[in-house]
Every structure is written in structure tokens, then in C-alpha cells.
Scaffold this motif. Structure first.
Motif, PDB file in Angstrom:
ATOM      1  N   ASP A 144       4.459   0.186  10.941  1.00 35.76           N
ATOM      2  CA  ASP A 144       3.214   0.441  10.223  1.00 35.76           C
ATOM      3  C   ASP A 144       2.384  -0.820  10.030  1.00 35.76           C
ATOM      4  O   ASP A 144       1.702  -0.965   9.013  1.00 35.76           O
ATOM      5  CB  ASP A 144       3.546   1.086   8.869  1.00 35.76           C
ATOM      6  CG  ASP A 144       4.615   0.299   8.120  1.00 35.76           C
ATOM      7  OD1 ASP A 144       4.643  -0.920   8.241  1.00 35.76           O
ATOM      8  OD2 ASP A 144       5.429   0.915   7.411  1.00 35.76           O
ATOM      9  N   THR A 147      -1.578  -0.266   9.439  1.00 36.76           N
ATOM     10  CA  THR A 147      -1.975   0.408   8.195  1.00 36.76           C
ATOM     11  C   THR A 147      -1.536  -0.391   6.976  1.00 36.76           C
ATOM     12  O   THR A 147      -2.227  -0.438   5.957  1.00 36.76           O
ATOM     13  CB  THR A 147      -1.512   1.877   8.164  1.00 36.76           C
ATOM     14  OG1 THR A 147      -2.139   2.519   7.054  1.00 36.76           O
ATOM     15  CG2 THR A 147      -0.021   2.042   8.059  1.00 36.76           C
ATOM     16  N   THR A 148      -0.402  -1.083   7.056  1.00 38.17           N
ATOM     17  CA  THR A 148       0.054  -1.880   5.916  1.00 38.17           C
ATOM     18  C   THR A 148      -0.912  -3.022   5.629  1.00 38.17           C
ATOM     19  O   THR A 148      -1.173  -3.363   4.470  1.00 38.17           O
ATOM     20  CB  THR A 148       1.467  -2.449   6.184  1.00 38.17           C
ATOM     21  OG1 THR A 148       2.342  -1.348   6.362  1.00 38.17           O
ATOM     22  CG2 THR A 148       1.972  -3.289   5.028  1.00 38.17           C
ATOM     23  N   THR A 151      -4.921  -0.994   4.991  1.00 36.25           N
ATOM     24  CA  THR A 151      -5.149  -0.114   3.836  1.00 36.25           C
ATOM     25  C   THR A 151      -5.546  -0.903   2.573  1.00 36.25           C
ATOM     26  O   THR A 151      -6.495  -0.521   1.878  1.00 36.25           O
ATOM     27  CB  THR A 151      -3.909   0.772   3.572  1.00 36.25           C
ATOM     28  OG1 THR A 151      -3.615   1.506   4.761  1.00 36.25           O
ATOM     29  CG2 THR A 151      -4.136   1.738   2.424  1.00 36.25           C
ATOM     30  N   PRO A 152      -4.852  -2.017   2.269  1.00 39.71           N
ATOM     31  CA  PRO A 152      -5.229  -2.745   1.041  1.00 39.71           C
ATOM     32  C   PRO A 152      -6.644  -3.343   1.069  1.00 39.71           C
ATOM     33  O   PRO A 152      -7.178  -3.652   0.008  1.00 39.71           O
ATOM     34  CB  PRO A 152      -4.176  -3.859   0.954  1.00 39.71           C
ATOM     35  CG  PRO A 152      -3.000  -3.335   1.719  1.00 39.71           C
ATOM     36  CD  PRO A 152      -3.605  -2.555   2.853  1.00 39.71           C
ATOM     37  N   THR A 157      -4.084  -1.857  -2.257  1.00 39.73           N
ATOM     38  CA  THR A 157      -2.653  -1.551  -2.199  1.00 39.73           C
ATOM     39  C   THR A 157      -2.410  -0.584  -1.046  1.00 39.73           C
ATOM     40  O   THR A 157      -3.333   0.104  -0.600  1.00 39.73           O
ATOM     41  CB  THR A 157      -2.169  -0.902  -3.518  1.00 39.73           C
ATOM     42  OG1 THR A 157      -0.844  -0.404  -3.326  1.00 39.73           O
ATOM     43  CG2 THR A 157      -3.047   0.264  -3.948  1.00 39.73           C
ATOM     44  N   GLU A 158      -1.149  -0.549  -0.611  1.00 39.17           N
ATOM     45  CA  GLU A 158      -0.786   0.434   0.420  1.00 39.17           C
ATOM     46  C   GLU A 158      -0.166   1.680  -0.215  1.00 39.17           C
ATOM     47  O   GLU A 158       0.197   2.633   0.468  1.00 39.17           O
ATOM     48  CB  GLU A 158       0.200  -0.198   1.399  1.00 39.17           C
ATOM     49  CG  GLU A 158       1.519  -0.574   0.723  1.00 39.17           C
ATOM     50  CD  GLU A 158       2.381  -1.529   1.507  1.00 39.17           C
ATOM     51  OE1 GLU A 158       1.898  -2.613   1.860  1.00 39.17           O
ATOM     52  OE2 GLU A 158       3.538  -1.165   1.769  1.00 39.17           O
ATOM     53  N   THR A 160      -0.808   4.626  -1.443  1.00 38.48           N
ATOM     54  CA  THR A 160      -1.976   5.518  -1.448  1.00 38.48           C
ATOM     55  C   THR A 160      -1.593   6.994  -1.281  1.00 38.48           C
ATOM     56  O   THR A 160      -2.464   7.833  -1.098  1.00 38.48           O
ATOM     57  CB  THR A 160      -2.931   5.146  -0.297  1.00 38.48           C
ATOM     58  OG1 THR A 160      -2.208   5.282   0.936  1.00 38.48           O
ATOM     59  CG2 THR A 160      -3.440   3.717  -0.412  1.00 38.48           C
ATOM     60  N   GLY A 354      -4.893   6.185   4.520  1.00 34.66           N
ATOM     61  CA  GLY A 354      -4.191   4.905   4.673  1.00 34.66           C
ATOM     62  C   GLY A 354      -2.695   5.115   4.788  1.00 34.66           C
ATOM     63  O   GLY A 354      -2.237   6.176   5.194  1.00 34.66           O
ATOM     64  N   LYS A 355      -1.944   4.109   4.377  1.00 36.85           N
ATOM     65  CA  LYS A 355      -0.503   4.127   4.648  1.00 36.85           C
ATOM     66  C   LYS A 355       0.241   5.285   3.981  1.00 36.85           C
ATOM     67  O   LYS A 355       1.126   5.885   4.566  1.00 36.85           O
ATOM     68  CB  LYS A 355       0.135   2.803   4.237  1.00 36.85           C
ATOM     69  CG  LYS A 355       1.624   2.779   4.546  1.00 36.85           C
ATOM     70  CD  LYS A 355       2.221   1.408   4.432  1.00 36.85           C
ATOM     71  CE  LYS A 355       3.740   1.489   4.474  1.00 36.85           C
ATOM     72  NZ  LYS A 355       4.373   0.212   4.223  1.00 36.85           N
ATOM     73  N   SER A 357       2.182   5.292   1.077  1.00 40.92           N
ATOM     74  CA  SER A 357       3.413   5.077   0.295  1.00 40.92           C
ATOM     75  C   SER A 357       3.216   5.652  -1.102  1.00 40.92           C
ATOM     76  O   SER A 357       2.080   5.830  -1.550  1.00 40.92           O
ATOM     77  CB  SER A 357       3.703   3.581   0.136  1.00 40.92           C
ATOM     78  OG  SER A 357       3.755   2.956   1.369  1.00 40.92           O
TER      79      SER A 357
END
Ligand SMILES: Nc1nc2c(c(=O)[nH]1)N[C@H]1C(S)=C(S)[C@@H](COP(=O)(O)OP(=O)(O)OC[C@H]3O[C@@H](n4cnc5c(=O)[nH]c(N)nc54)[C@H](O)[C@@H]3O)O[C@H]1N2
Ligand SMILES: Nc1nc2c(c(=O)[nH]1)N[C@H]1C(S)=C(S)[C@@H](COP(=O)(O)OP(=O)(O)OC[C@H]3O[C@@H](n4cnc5c(=O)[nH]c(N)nc54)[C@H](O)[C@@H]3O)O[C@H]1N2
Ligand SMILES: [Mo]
Length: 745
Positions: A144, A147-148, A151-152, A157-158, A160, A354-355, A357
Motif C-alpha cells: 500500500d 495510498t499510505t 492519503t495523509p 492520516t491514513e 480513513t 484513501g487507504k 485503515s
């Protein structure tokens, strides 16, 4: 006497499963798993066909039997049996020699995910290196990276994602480059099925008619690889021109959508609105504009945009396929844009993009000592670390923690991984680098099998499988549980678990006391890690109960909705970005001053090895890989039974096959400047025109110089990193295909 032992899958397949091993006379004779979970049970730990076949894969007669030393040239595959004592002595001697000659930063531990247990060789050896003065570490992953990192820039932050239980509250779910019916992604599949049962419409966007498109989705939209941002730009254009976008949300929470909400000091024409309307470049990003790029019918794009905006809440969920591309950072950021434009952020049933998590229970982790050496490279650039480590820089190569590296990489430790050759890009290039023994001087591998990577070891050690040692299994990304691997059988042949032989190595280095925390056995260590976690995760039972039950499923699980606090109370809860707002326009990216590759707004960029690359004239087909149900990456490749689940074939459209005189079942040659693969063709309407695909992870099997006979995709992938994350664009590849031999002779 028969006994049932509770253990669990530790491979990196995205899922974790309960494995019940029936042991008789020291052999695993049968495997069962947890019954499929009942409705209402929020964690499904039922093994899939890979899990059920763990014993056939891992306890086979193909296992490595004893430690070996290379005798031929590196990579030739010629080895001689040695004793464990000799192996440890050679490793210690090389370890010390390289440390003395080249310094701490010359030692590197390869990314490896064969064993994802808490006590994994990879973490343990990093610990030992840290205790011994340090090593060159990496950041990012092969999973990832884009995207890691990207995204932030939007959200700060990841984290999301939302709890997957909330999926059933959506009105519409769009899965883009997300294939959880085949590619385990925690228990995503389970929750999608629940959503479907609740009547939620599901659309799959993928260049292939994936298992997810086939078995769960109501509709499949084929898209050209690497063009998701163009699709989203046109969807945004439709919403904007039809005034279907959530203006209130954009005005209140975001910067950079329109000219009125830009950071100070930015010249006009840099907003997302200026881009989609064509105010900036004269090209409105209409559905027709996007049709030419994505291959999706303009009318379809318009309808999709309207349907997404008028179903509230709706979840546009991007898997990690679209970000494993040369413009993957853009795909990731575009998925956040479309969520913001429709106000689907911070809402149950929505999805921020985004990611993805989520926050959940703390996962147990091995307490690795702090690395005294601060230099880090992006994981994808380790081969560059070998050939030009000391010339790598922060702006060009993403070097972190130091101005310059002290040394090129001179020692590689590769435990339970196949990245060394098979899973990294451009195998022919990698092999050439590894074969030169004057570059990387020592390679240590441990594996269960003679993999393409294992063949490049100087010392090759036989590891144990999860049946042969205890461990703690943590969830992949989603999942409220921890599992315990009880030991089912003794190690096969002369195999040894990494903790076991690393203790011997630590002793030789005078570090045993520290390394083993005063002589802890494996079980003691696991108990220590568990008890340490239990101080914070109070719901966990005592260690002996946890071990006996083979794990624990949490009962008190909080429902997590990313950014719900920011949306409910914006005055007191800013977004963790520099501006405190969602940054559709990122000043940090703008200041990098590379607008074509790294634009400040999420917009389509051409990338390389995609439809906008000039090389397309010579290599007209886009080749993508995917994570197949028959393997976990390259793991299970040695188990022929798994091949029945999905043949290793090249998917090619009927039109493209016909143009080249290819019929279903013919052997074809797939090639580009980097190499050649012979593989069987699967002529199908399950893939769009202009695109070919093969599952990633087949074991590289060279015939002579450079032609691979196994369908190992990394012969064709590029080692050029993505612009911002310096990540792996392993799905962006241009190739040509020609017929090699007809099935009919
Ligand atoms: N069975 C199985 N499950 C696994 C794994 C495994 O090896 N086997 N590996 C696990 C690991 S470590 C990871 S990181 C994850 C990986 O999970 P992902 O990265 O999500 O998996 P991929 O198969 O690479 O990509 C998902 C889908 O994206 C599609 N795709 C490719 N390019 C594009 C594009 O440009 N646009 C769109 N819209 N779609 C595209 C592919 O055809 C594929 O169906 O899976 C995990 N789960
Ligand atoms: N082209 C292309 N390449 C890719 C990807 C892609 O989508 N396309 N995906 C990337 C991704 S997301 C990932 S995560 C990586 C994964 O790449 P790797 O981390 O290399 O994963 P595997 O290929 O599963 O290799 C794991 C190895 O560990 C061994 N092993 C398993 N269990 C044990 C154990 O207990 N002890 C020891 N000593 N060995 C063990 C297995 O036999 C196997 O050889 O691949 C990346 N490579
Ligand atoms: Mo991964």
C-alpha cells in the motif's frame, strides 16, 4: 492416539483463520476449521481453500531439510549440506566482517511476509541487528505504498475507513479495484455479503470481471488500468455541472475545491474546480474526455456519478489495485475527493476513501529495540541500495533520516520472503545485481522451499511452518481478535524456528542475554508480549486460557467511523492536516513544484507504462497482475492441488487475441524490453480490450537466458518507482503478446 491442536494461518493473505490440526503419531492427518460464522457474529475466521490446504502445502516432501552453503556461482542453485553449527559460524563471521568493513548501514533485512506471527524471523533479526549497533531500515510496503503516503496529504492520516459492520448502512457500494471475493482483505467479503443481504446495490469497477464482480456485484464496469483518477474527474465534473455536489460540506470542511477556499498566497486557477471545468487548461473534464482515457462509455460515467451522488449514504471503496500503479498516489487521492464532494465522510454507510485503515484493538507486537542507525530507504528501492546506495538522496530517492548513506547494501537477510527475486519488480535486473558477488557480499535466506529467492542464498536455512512452533497471530488490517498457534508437531527434518537459531547467533555475537531477555524460551517470550498487551486490552483472558482456546475474539468492539468527531464538532476537532481542513489542494505537494507528476490536487496524471506512455506504440497492451485465490503471493505455489482453483494463464480479450491469431489454450509469448514469459492464453470476455492480466506470484522458472516458463509476472514489471511514494507500480506494465504455439499443433 489422536489429538486436536488449535493453530492458525500466519501467511500474509489478508485473512487469518482458525486451523484445527488433527495429530496422530506426530503427523498432521486432518485439518478442520471453524464453522462458517452465524449471522450476527462479527468475526469470521473460517479457513478458505488455502487454509484448509496448509498441511499439504507446508508439510510436503518438498520441504528444505538441512542448512546449506552455496557452492556454485550465486543463483546457480548448487548447494552443499552443512551442519547448523557451521551455518551459524559462517553467518556470524560474515556478519562481523561486513560490520567492521562497511559499517552498520551496510546491513539490510528484506521485506518479507511469509510468516506474519508476532515472533517472526524478520522482526527478530532486526532486533538482533539493532542490539548489535544498527542496520539500514526501510519504510513503506509492497502492499500500500502509494495510498499510505498519499492519503495523509488529504486527511492528515491514513486511518480513513469505517468499521465494516457499517457497510450494510450504505445505499450503494462502489468497489473500485477491490476484489475481496478472491483477495482476502480481512473479513470484508463477509460484511459485503451482509450488506448485499440487506439490499445494498454493489458495483465493481475493475479491468477484469473479477470474482467480486461475478459473485457479489450487481454490475461490472470495465476500466483501463491506471485511469481511475480520470473516471473520478469526470464524475466530479458531472456532479459540479448538475449541482449535485455537497457544497456545504466542501465549504465547511475542505480547502482547495474552489477558488474561494484556497490557502493564502496561491495564484488563481489552481483549485480543483478550475481544473475540472477547464478554466485552467481549456479542457473541461467531461465524461467524453474520460471515455477516451478510461474506456468507459461517457453515458455510463454520467449515470454512475448521478447514482452515487443521489444514494445517501454511499461508499466508494478503492482497493489497493489502483494504487499499485505508476500514478497510484493520484488514484488514492481521487478516491478521497469523490467522497468529500458527496459528503460521505464521517458517516455510517459512507466511506472517506484513501487507504481505509481503522482504529481498533491494539495488536500484539514484538518489542524491537530502537535501531541506532537512522537511515531509511523506500522499500521498493533496495536493489538501488545495492548498486548506488551512497548516491541516493532525499529529493530523488526518498531517503530518510540521514543526508547520505554510509555504505551500499553489502549484506541481505531474507527470512520467510520471496521478494529477493520473485516478488520484486524486473526479475532479470534483480538477478543481474545479485549475481555480482562484489556488490552484495552476503545473502542469508530461510524458507521452507527452494524458491527462486532461496536459490540466491549464500547460506540457506530450513525454517519451520506454523505447525511446528508456537506463535501469536495478529489480524491483518481489519478484525477484532488475536489467535494462538499451538505447536502441533515437532520441526520436520533439521528445520529450526528463527528464534531458536537466532539465539545461537546472538550467543556468538555476545548478545544472547539481551536478545533473549535473560534467557526467555519462545513460550515465555509470547507470554511476556501477551501480558504486556493485556495491561491495556483488559478484556483479554489470562495467557493459559488464551492458549487453550487457540485465541480470543473481542466482545467489546467499538464502532469506528473515520472523522466522525471532526464532522460533529469541527471547532474543537480539526483534521490532522497543516490547515486543519481536508486538503483537496495540498500546499505541501504544491511546494514540491512537480505539477505534472505530483500535482497539488487529486487529478489524472498519465504516469509511465500506461495508456499515456509513448512506449505504447511498441508494446500496445497494458498488463496487470492480481492476488489470486490459489496462492498467498508466491506461497502455495509448490502445492499442485491449488492450481485447480485458478490456472496460471494470461487473460486476453477476444478482440486482442483475434488480432494476433491467438485461440484459447494456445501458448503465447508475453514480452517487453525487460523480459519474456511463455504462458497459456485464456481468451475471454472477462477482460476489457487493450488489457491482459495474469495472477501475480508464480515461481520464476527461467529457460536459458531470460524466458520464464511459469508465468512469473515480475519478469515484465518495472523497477522505476512512483513519483511521490517511491512505491512499486507493479500493475503498470506495457507488453506485446504473440502466439508461440497453437494448442492444435
Ligand atoms: N488470495 C489472496 N488474498 C490476498 C493476498 C494474496 O496473495 N492472495 N495478498 C494480501 C495482501 S499482502 C495484499 S497487499 C492484498 C492486496 O489487495 P489488492 O491490492 O486490492 O489486490 P490486487 O489483486 O492487486 O488488486 C485488486 C483488484 O484491482 C484490479 N485492478 C488492477 N489495476 C486496476 C486499476 O487501475 N483500476 C481498477 N479499478 N482496478 C484495478 C485487479 O484486477 C484486482 O481485481 O491482498 C491480500 N489478500
Ligand atoms: N507483480 C507483483 N508483485 C507483487 C505484488 C503484486 O501485486 N504484483 N504484490 C506485492 C505484495 S502486496 C506483497 S505483500 C509481496 C509479498 O511477497 P513476500 O513477502 O515475498 O511473500 P510470499 O511470496 O508469500 O513469500 C513468502 C515466503 O515465505 C515462506 N514461508 C512461509 N512461512 C514460513 C515460515 O514460517 N518460515 C519461513 N522461514 N518461511 C516461510 C514461503 O515458503 C515463501 O517462500 O509481494 C509483492 N509483489
Ligand atoms: Mo501485500
Amino acid at each position: 492416539m489422536e489429538k486436536w491442536v488449535l493453530t492458525s494461518g500466519t501467511n500474509n493473505c489478508g485473512g487469518r483463520c482458525i486451523i484445527k490440526a488433527c495429530v496422530k503419531n506426530g503427523q498432521v492427518v486432518k485439518i478442520e476449521t471453524e464453522k462458517p460464522c452465524e449471522v450476527g457474529d462479527e468475526v469470521s475466521l473460517t479457513a478458505c481453500p488455502r487454509g484448509i490446504n496448509y498441511s499439504e502445502t507446508f508439510l510436503s516432501d518438498k520441504r528444505l531439510r538441512y542448512p546449506m552453503k552455496r557452492v556454485g556461482k550465486r543463483g546457480e542453485g548448487k548447494f552443499e549440506r552443512i551442519s547448523w553449527n557451521d551455518a551459524i559460524k559462517i553467518i556470524a563471521d560474515e556478519w562481523i566482517r561486513i560490520r567492521e568493513k562497511y559499517g552498520m548501514g551496510s546491513r539490510y533485512v528484506n521485506y518479507s511476509t511469509g510468516n506474519m506471527g508476532v515472533m517472526r524471523g524478520y522482526a527478530l533479526v532486526k532486533h538482533l541487528l539493532a542490539l548489535d549497533g544498527g542496520f539500514l531500515d526501510y519504510y513503506n510496503s509492497y502492499s500500500d505504498a502509494c495510498t499510505t503516503i498519499a492519503t495523509p496529504y488529504t486527511y492528515g492520516t491514513e486511518i480513513t475507513g469505517n468499521s465494516l459492520t457499517e457497510l450494510k448502512k450504505s445505499k450503494l457500494i462502489i468497489l473500485s479495484g477491490h476484489n475481496p471475493a478472491e483477495t482476502r482483505f480481512g473479513d470484508f467479503l463477509w460484511h459485503l455479503k451482509e450488506a448485499k443481504k440487506a439490499g445494498v446495490k454493489i458495483i465493481a469497477i475493475d479491468p477484469r470481471f473479477s470474482d467480486t464482480a461475478k459473485s457479489i456485484a450487481d454490475e461490472w464496469i470495465g476500466i483501463k488500468p491506471g485511469t481511475d483518477s480520470a473516471l473520478i474527474d469526470a464524475m466530479a465534473y458531472v456532479l459540479y455541472t448538475k449541482e449535485l455536489h455537497d457544497k456545504e460540506f466542501l465549504n465547511k470542511f475542505c480547502i482547495g475545491f474552489d477558488e474561494e477556499h484556497m490557502p493564502q498566497g496561491i495564484k488563481s486557477g489552481e483549485s480543483y474546480e478550475a481544473y475540472i471545468t477547464g478554466k485552467k487548461d481549456g479542457i473541461p473534464k467531461t465524461p467524453l474526455w474520460a471515455e477516451a482515457i478510461t474506456g468507459i462509455d461517457a453515458k455510463k460515467i454520467e449515470l454512475l456519478a448521478i447514482e452515487y451522488a443521489s444514494s445517501k449514504p454511499a461508499a466508494f471503496i478503492q482497493g489497493w489495485g489502483p494504487q499499485r500503479h505508476s500514478n497510484g498516489e493520484q488514484a488514492a487521492r481521487s478516491s478521497t475527493l469523490i467522497a468529500c464532494m458527496t459528503g460521505n465522510v464521517g458517516v455510517a454507510g459512507g466511506w472517506a476513501g484513501g487507504k481505509g485503515s481503522i482504529e481498533g484493538h491494539e495488536k500484539p507486537a514484538f518489542p524491537q529495540a530502537k535501531n541506532p542507525y537512522s537511515g531509511k530507504i523506500p522499500v521498493f528501492l533496495w536493489t538501488d541500495g545495492i548498486i548506488r546506495g551512497t548516491k541516493m538522496t532525499a529529493p530523488d530517492d526518498g531517503l530518510k533520516g540521514v543526508e547520505k548513506l554510509d555504505s551500499d547494501i553489502k549484506m541481505i537477510i531474507n527470512l520467510a520472503g520471496n521478494i529477493l527475486v520473485n516478488q520484486h519488480s524486473d526479475i532479470n535486473r534483480t538477478i543481474k545485481i545479485l549475481k555480482d558477488e562484489s556488490l552484495c557480499e552476503f545473502i542469508l535466506c530461510s524458507d521452507l522451499f527452494m524458491t527462486p529467492s532461496a536459490k540466491f542464498a549464500d547460506i540457506l536455512l530450513p525454517g519451520t511452518s506454523m505447525f511446528e512452533n508456537e506463535n501469536i497471530t495478529r489480524p491483518w488490517m481489519y478484525g477484532d481478535f488475536i489467535l494462538y498457534n499451538n505447536k502441533a508437531i515437532d520441526p520436520m527434518h533439521e528445520s529450526r524456528f528463527e528464534y531458536d537459531w537466532l539465539c545461537d547467533l546472538a550467543k556468538k555475537l555476545g548478545l544472547l542475554e539481551k536478545f533473549s531477555m535473560g534467557g526467555k524460551s519462545l513460550t515465555d517470550y509470547l507470554e511476556y508480549i501477551y501480558e504486556e498487551l493485556r495491561e491495556r486490552e483488559k478484556e483479554l483472558p489470562q495467557f493459559n486460557v488464551f492458549v487453550k482456546n487457540g485465541g480470543y475474539k473481542y466482545k467489546n468492539n467499538k464502532t469506528f467511523i473515520a472523522f466522525s468527531r471532526q464532522i460533529e464538532d469541527p471547532d474543537n476537532c480539526p483534521f490532522p492536516t497543516p490547515s486543519g481542513k481536508i486538503e483537496i489542494f495540498s500546499k505541501r505537494l504544491y511546494d514540491m513544484n512537480k505539477p505534472d507528476e505530483i500535482p497539488a490536487i487529486p487529478k489524472y496524471t498519465k504516469g509511465f507504462e500506461g495508456i499515456g506512455d509513448d512506449k505504447k506504440d511498441i508494446y500496445p497492451l497494458q498488463l496487470i497482475g492480481w492476488h489470486t485465490k490459489r496462492r498467498t503471493h508466491s506461497t502455495h505455489e509448490s502445492n499442485e492441488k491449488m492450481a485447480k482453483l485458478e490456472a496460471q494463464r494470461l487473460w486476453i480479450s477476444i478482440v486482442d487475441a483475434k488480432k494476433r491469431g491467438i485461440c484459447d489454450g494456445d501458448m503465447v509469448e508475453v514480452y517487453n524490453d525487460r523480459g519474456k514469459i511463455n504462458i497459456e492464453a485464456f481468451v475471454t470476455d472477462k477482460i476489457i480490450q487493450g488489457v491482459v492480466a495474469m495472477p501475480q506470484g508464480a515461481w520464476y522458472k527461467p529457460d536459458g537466458e531470460s524466458c520464464d516458463k511459469a508465468g512469473s509476472i515480475n519478469v515484465l514489471t518495472t523497477s522505476k518507482p512512483t513519483p511521490l511514494a517511491k512505491g512499486n507500480p507493479q500493475h503498470s506494465n506495457l507488453v506485446e503478446v504473440s502466439i508461440q504455439s497453437s494448442r492444435r499443433g
